[in-house]
Motif scaffolding. Structure first.
Motif, PDB file in Angstrom:
ATOM      1  N   HIS A  25       5.704  -1.025   3.024  1.00 49.26           N
ATOM      2  CA  HIS A  25       5.697  -0.002   1.979  1.00 49.26           C
ATOM      3  C   HIS A  25       5.634  -0.575   0.565  1.00 49.26           C
ATOM      4  O   HIS A  25       5.643   0.182  -0.413  1.00 49.26           O
ATOM      5  N   ILE A  26       5.580  -1.906   0.431  1.00 45.82           N
ATOM      6  CA  ILE A  26       5.525  -2.513  -0.902  1.00 45.82           C
ATOM      7  C   ILE A  26       4.317  -2.020  -1.706  1.00 45.82           C
ATOM      8  O   ILE A  26       4.465  -1.628  -2.871  1.00 45.82           O
ATOM      9  N   PRO A  27       3.089  -2.009  -1.154  1.00 47.47           N
ATOM     10  CA  PRO A  27       1.960  -1.506  -1.951  1.00 47.47           C
ATOM     11  C   PRO A  27       2.153  -0.060  -2.412  1.00 47.47           C
ATOM     12  O   PRO A  27       1.791   0.293  -3.538  1.00 47.47           O
ATOM     13  N   GLN A  28       2.744   0.780  -1.565  1.00 46.40           N
ATOM     14  CA  GLN A  28       2.954   2.169  -1.946  1.00 46.40           C
ATOM     15  C   GLN A  28       4.000   2.293  -3.052  1.00 46.40           C
ATOM     16  O   GLN A  28       3.862   3.124  -3.951  1.00 46.40           O
ATOM     17  N   MET A  29       5.048   1.454  -2.998  1.00 45.84           N
ATOM     18  CA  MET A  29       6.053   1.482  -4.060  1.00 45.84           C
ATOM     19  C   MET A  29       5.435   1.054  -5.392  1.00 45.84           C
ATOM     20  O   MET A  29       5.713   1.654  -6.438  1.00 45.84           O
ATOM     21  N   ILE A  30       4.602   0.014  -5.346  1.00 46.49           N
ATOM     22  CA  ILE A  30       3.923  -0.417  -6.573  1.00 46.49           C
ATOM     23  C   ILE A  30       3.066   0.718  -7.119  1.00 46.49           C
ATOM     24  O   ILE A  30       3.107   1.029  -8.322  1.00 46.49           O
ATOM     25  N   ALA A  31       2.296   1.351  -6.244  1.00 43.70           N
ATOM     26  CA  ALA A  31       1.390   2.423  -6.687  1.00 43.70           C
ATOM     27  C   ALA A  31       2.157   3.600  -7.270  1.00 43.70           C
ATOM     28  O   ALA A  31       1.751   4.181  -8.291  1.00 43.70           O
ATOM     29  N   ARG A  32       3.287   3.970  -6.652  1.00 35.91           N
ATOM     30  CA  ARG A  32       4.041   5.125  -7.129  1.00 35.91           C
ATOM     31  C   ARG A  32       4.661   4.854  -8.502  1.00 35.91           C
ATOM     32  O   ARG A  32       4.662   5.715  -9.379  1.00 35.91           O
ATOM     33  N   ILE A  33       5.189   3.653  -8.685  1.00 37.77           N
ATOM     34  CA  ILE A  33       5.769   3.311  -9.989  1.00 37.77           C
ATOM     35  C   ILE A  33       4.676   3.229 -11.054  1.00 37.77           C
ATOM     36  O   ILE A  33       4.850   3.684 -12.184  1.00 37.77           O
ATOM     37  N   GLN A  34       3.522   2.667 -10.690  1.00 42.01           N
ATOM     38  CA  GLN A  34       2.405   2.601 -11.629  1.00 42.01           C
ATOM     39  C   GLN A  34       1.936   4.006 -12.011  1.00 42.01           C
ATOM     40  O   GLN A  34       1.597   4.271 -13.163  1.00 42.01           O
ATOM     41  N   LEU A  35       1.892   4.895 -11.036  1.00 41.51           N
ATOM     42  CA  LEU A  35       1.459   6.266 -11.304  1.00 41.51           C
ATOM     43  C   LEU A  35       2.434   6.976 -12.229  1.00 41.51           C
ATOM     44  O   LEU A  35       2.035   7.725 -13.120  1.00 41.51           O
ATOM     45  N   ILE A  92      -5.134  -0.091   0.019  1.00 37.13           N
ATOM     46  CA  ILE A  92      -5.588  -1.162  -0.882  1.00 37.13           C
ATOM     47  C   ILE A  92      -7.101  -1.300  -0.746  1.00 37.13           C
ATOM     48  O   ILE A  92      -7.601  -1.663   0.324  1.00 37.13           O
ATOM     49  N   PRO A  93      -7.873  -1.044  -1.809  1.00 38.50           N
ATOM     50  CA  PRO A  93      -9.334  -1.179  -1.714  1.00 38.50           C
ATOM     51  C   PRO A  93      -9.743  -2.630  -1.463  1.00 38.50           C
ATOM     52  O   PRO A  93      -9.095  -3.557  -1.956  1.00 38.50           O
ATOM     53  N   HIS A  94     -10.803  -2.824  -0.708  1.00 34.00           N
ATOM     54  CA  HIS A  94     -11.291  -4.182  -0.448  1.00 34.00           C
ATOM     55  C   HIS A  94     -11.713  -4.880  -1.739  1.00 34.00           C
ATOM     56  O   HIS A  94     -11.684  -6.115  -1.826  1.00 34.00           O
ATOM     57  N   VAL A 122     -12.079 -18.841  -4.965  1.00 32.92           N
ATOM     58  CA  VAL A 122     -11.490 -17.504  -4.848  1.00 32.92           C
ATOM     59  C   VAL A 122     -12.604 -16.532  -4.510  1.00 32.92           C
ATOM     60  O   VAL A 122     -13.595 -16.435  -5.230  1.00 32.92           O
ATOM     61  N   ARG A 123     -12.466 -15.809  -3.387  1.00 38.13           N
ATOM     62  CA  ARG A 123     -13.502 -14.879  -2.953  1.00 38.13           C
ATOM     63  C   ARG A 123     -12.945 -13.481  -2.808  1.00 38.13           C
ATOM     64  O   ARG A 123     -11.816 -13.282  -2.346  1.00 38.13           O
ATOM     65  N   CYS A 124     -13.753 -12.509  -3.206  1.00 38.99           N
ATOM     66  CA  CYS A 124     -13.390 -11.111  -2.999  1.00 38.99           C
ATOM     67  C   CYS A 124     -13.731 -10.734  -1.562  1.00 38.99           C
ATOM     68  O   CYS A 124     -14.756 -11.170  -1.020  1.00 38.99           O
ATOM     69  N   LEU A 125     -12.887  -9.919  -0.951  1.00 40.26           N
ATOM     70  CA  LEU A 125     -13.138  -9.503   0.428  1.00 40.26           C
ATOM     71  C   LEU A 125     -14.488  -8.809   0.561  1.00 40.26           C
ATOM     72  O   LEU A 125     -15.167  -8.942   1.587  1.00 40.26           O
ATOM     73  N   LEU A 126     -14.913  -8.097  -0.478  1.00 40.26           N
ATOM     74  CA  LEU A 126     -16.203  -7.413  -0.437  1.00 40.26           C
ATOM     75  C   LEU A 126     -17.367  -8.385  -0.291  1.00 40.26           C
ATOM     76  O   LEU A 126     -18.441  -8.008   0.174  1.00 40.26           O
ATOM     77  N   ASP A 127     -17.146  -9.638  -0.738  1.00 43.94           N
ATOM     78  CA  ASP A 127     -18.213 -10.634  -0.671  1.00 43.94           C
ATOM     79  C   ASP A 127     -18.206 -11.417   0.642  1.00 43.94           C
ATOM     80  O   ASP A 127     -18.873 -12.446   0.755  1.00 43.94           O
ATOM     81  N   ILE A 148     -13.126  -5.516  10.039  1.00 43.38           N
ATOM     82  CA  ILE A 148     -12.202  -4.451   9.634  1.00 43.38           C
ATOM     83  C   ILE A 148     -12.783  -3.086   9.997  1.00 43.38           C
ATOM     84  O   ILE A 148     -12.084  -2.208  10.509  1.00 43.38           O
ATOM     85  N   ARG A 149     -14.066  -2.913   9.740  1.00 41.45           N
ATOM     86  CA  ARG A 149     -14.709  -1.646  10.110  1.00 41.45           C
ATOM     87  C   ARG A 149     -14.679  -1.441  11.627  1.00 41.45           C
ATOM     88  O   ARG A 149     -14.698  -0.306  12.114  1.00 41.45           O
ATOM     89  N   GLY A 150     -14.620  -2.541  12.375  1.00 38.33           N
ATOM     90  CA  GLY A 150     -14.580  -2.445  13.826  1.00 38.33           C
ATOM     91  C   GLY A 150     -13.206  -2.116  14.367  1.00 38.33           C
ATOM     92  O   GLY A 150     -13.051  -1.972  15.585  1.00 38.33           O
ATOM     93  N   GLY A 151     -12.201  -2.034  13.479  1.00 40.01           N
ATOM     94  CA  GLY A 151     -10.868  -1.616  13.925  1.00 40.01           C
ATOM     95  C   GLY A 151      -9.785  -2.661  13.797  1.00 40.01           C
ATOM     96  O   GLY A 151      -8.604  -2.357  13.987  1.00 40.01           O
ATOM     97  N   THR A 152     -10.131  -3.909  13.470  1.00 42.87           N
ATOM     98  CA  THR A 152      -9.110  -4.942  13.263  1.00 42.87           C
ATOM     99  C   THR A 152      -8.439  -4.730  11.914  1.00 42.87           C
ATOM    100  O   THR A 152      -9.115  -4.441  10.930  1.00 42.87           O
ATOM    101  N   SER A 153      -7.123  -4.862  11.872  1.00 41.71           N
ATOM    102  CA  SER A 153      -6.418  -4.623  10.608  1.00 41.71           C
ATOM    103  C   SER A 153      -6.793  -5.672   9.564  1.00 41.71           C
ATOM    104  O   SER A 153      -7.111  -6.817   9.903  1.00 41.71           O
ATOM    105  N   THR A 154      -6.748  -5.278   8.302  1.00 45.21           N
ATOM    106  CA  THR A 154      -7.072  -6.198   7.213  1.00 45.21           C
ATOM    107  C   THR A 154      -6.165  -7.417   7.243  1.00 45.21           C
ATOM    108  O   THR A 154      -6.606  -8.549   7.018  1.00 45.21           O
ATOM    109  N   GLY A 155      -4.871  -7.194   7.524  1.00 45.35           N
ATOM    110  CA  GLY A 155      -3.931  -8.304   7.576  1.00 45.35           C
ATOM    111  C   GLY A 155      -4.300  -9.316   8.637  1.00 45.35           C
ATOM    112  O   GLY A 155      -4.314 -10.531   8.389  1.00 45.35           O
ATOM    113  N   ASP A 156      -4.632  -8.846   9.841  1.00 45.45           N
ATOM    114  CA  ASP A 156      -5.002  -9.750  10.924  1.00 45.45           C
ATOM    115  C   ASP A 156      -6.282 -10.521  10.599  1.00 45.45           C
ATOM    116  O   ASP A 156      -6.398 -11.716  10.890  1.00 45.45           O
ATOM    117  N   VAL A 157      -7.249  -9.836   9.986  1.00 35.19           N
ATOM    118  CA  VAL A 157      -8.510 -10.482   9.645  1.00 35.19           C
ATOM    119  C   VAL A 157      -8.287 -11.591   8.616  1.00 35.19           C
ATOM    120  O   VAL A 157      -8.786 -12.718   8.773  1.00 35.19           O
TER     121      VAL A 157
END
Length: 305
Positions: free
Chosen positions: A212-222, A246-248, A263-268, A276-285
Motif C-alpha cells: 500500500h506504499i504507492p497508494q499512501m504516497i498518491a493519497r498524500i500527494q493528492l 504505477i504507470p510504466h 538507467v532504462r524506462c520500462l516503456l523502452d 506484463i501484458r501476458g499476466g506476469t506481475s510488474t514486480g516479478d518481471v
C-alpha cells in the motif's frame, strides 16, 4: 543531464555536468552546460577560454557560485529543495541524540527535533493522519503524540492496547524498526516542497503494508496537490512494484555493464512490457530482469574455515 520545468515535454532549463578527477583525487569539471528551454545557444558552456588559461577554476562548477549563476539561479535554488530520506531507527532511539542532532540529517538523527519545530497546529494535523495509518499497519497501536522531557528533548510516545484499562505507553526507544521507518516515511511526505528521494521505504515493514506504499504516497500527494511535489522511490520490493496504479512510464530500472550503469524506462523494454501484458506481475518481471546473473550459486559458496 537534468531537465527542469512544469512539463516534461517542454523543460524550462537543461543542465549538463560531466566531471572526473585529477592526480590529487579532486573533482574536475569536464563539461558544464546550461540551456534555457530549447534555445540553440547555451546560457553557459564550459570549459571556456578563462578555464583553459586558469585550470584551477575547473575544481568548481558555476552552479555553486553565486557570482556566476545569476542567469540561471533558479536551478541551484530548485536543487536545494531536494530532500533524501533513509531513516535509521538506531539514530532516533539514541539517548544522546538531543546533544548532537545533525540538522537536515537524511538518516534521522534530528527527526524528532524537526517534528518539534513544526507549528503545533500543523504538527497535530499531520500526526492525526499518521495515527490513522499506524492503527491499520501496527498491531495493537492506538495513538501517538510528541512530548518533551525535563531537559526539553522531544520524544514520541505511543499507546498500545493492553490488559490495563488505559493501555500501555511506550517511547521511541521501544518502537520497532518498522514503526519508526513508517512514521519517518509518512512525515517526509508532508514536509518540504521539492523532490523527495526515498530509499527502500519497504525495509522492516510487513509485505502487506508494503503493497500500500504507492497508494499512501498518491493519497498524500493528492491532498497537497498545490505543491506538485515529485517523489522518487528506489526499491527491491516485488510487493511495492506490484501496484497496478504505477504507470510504466514512471518505472525505471538499472542495468550494470563494464562501461557503467544504464538507467532504462520500462516503456523502452518491450520484452518486459510484453511479459506484463501476458499476466506476469510488474514486480516479478523487474526482479527477474535485474537479479545478478550468478545469484543461484550463492547457495554453493565456500565459507571460511
Amino acid at each position: 543531464m537534468a531537465e527542469f520545468g512544469e512539463e516534461a515535454e517542454s523543460p524550462e532549463w537543461k543542465y549538463e555536468l560531466a566531471f572526473s578527477q585529477d592526480n590529487n583525487q579532486r573533482p574536475i569539471v569536464k563539461r558544464e552546460i546550461v540551456r534555457a528551454g530549447y534555445r540553440r545557444e547555451p546560457v553557459l558552456e564550459r570549459p571556456n577560454r578563462d578555464d583553459k588559461s586558469d585550470p584551477a577554476r575547473l575544481t568548481q562548477t558555476f552552479l555553486e557560485q553565486v557570482s556566476a549563476n545569476k542567469e540561471f539561479r533558479e536551478i541551484p535554488e530548485f536543487l536545494r529543495t531536494i530532500r533524501y530520506l533513509h531513516v535509521v531507527p538506531q539514530l532516533i532511539r539514541d539517548p544522546n541524540r538531543g546533544a548532537k542532532p545533525v540538522k537536515g540529517d537524511p538518516y534521522g538523527s534530528d527527526f524528532l527535533e524537526s517534528l518539534a519545530g513544526v507549528p503545533d497546529k500543523t504538527r497535530s494535523s499531520r500526526l492525526r493522519a499518521i495515527n490513522e495509518a499506524l492503527r491499520r499497519a501496527v498491531p495493537l497501536f492506538e495513538e501517538m503524540d510528541l512530548e518533551r522531557d525535563n531537559w526539553g528533548v522531544p520524544h514520541l510516545k505511543a499507546r498500545y492496547e493492553h490488559w490495563r484499562k488505559h493501555g500501555a505507553w511506550q517511547h521511541e526507544d521501544q518502537f520497532s524498526d518498522g514503526t519508526l521507518r513508517l512514521i519517518g516515511f509518512l512525515w517526509a511526505l508532508y514536509e518540504g516542497t521539492g523532490p523527495l528521494l526515498l530509499e527502500e521505504p519497504e525495509l522492516s515493514l510487513h509485505s502487506e503494508v508494503v503493497r500500500h506504499i504507492p497508494q499512501m504516497i498518491a493519497r498524500i500527494q493528492l491532498a497537497q496537490a498545490k505543491r506538485k511535489r515529485q517523489v522518487i522511490v528506489s526499491t527491491h520490493s516485488r510487493e511495492l512494484l506490484g501496484d497496478t496504479g504505477i504507470p510504466h512510464s514512471e518505472i525505471f530500472f538499472l542495468e550494470p555493464s563494464r562501461e557503467g550503469t544504464t538507467v532504462r524506462c520500462l516503456l523502452d523494454a518491450p520484452h518486459l512490457t510484453e511479459l506484463i501484458r501476458g499476466g506476469t506481475s510488474t514486480g516479478d518481471v523487474l526482479i527477474g530482469a535485474t537479479r545478478p546473473k550468478d545469484v543461484a550459486d550463492l547457495a554453493n559458496f565456500t565459507p571460511a574455515q
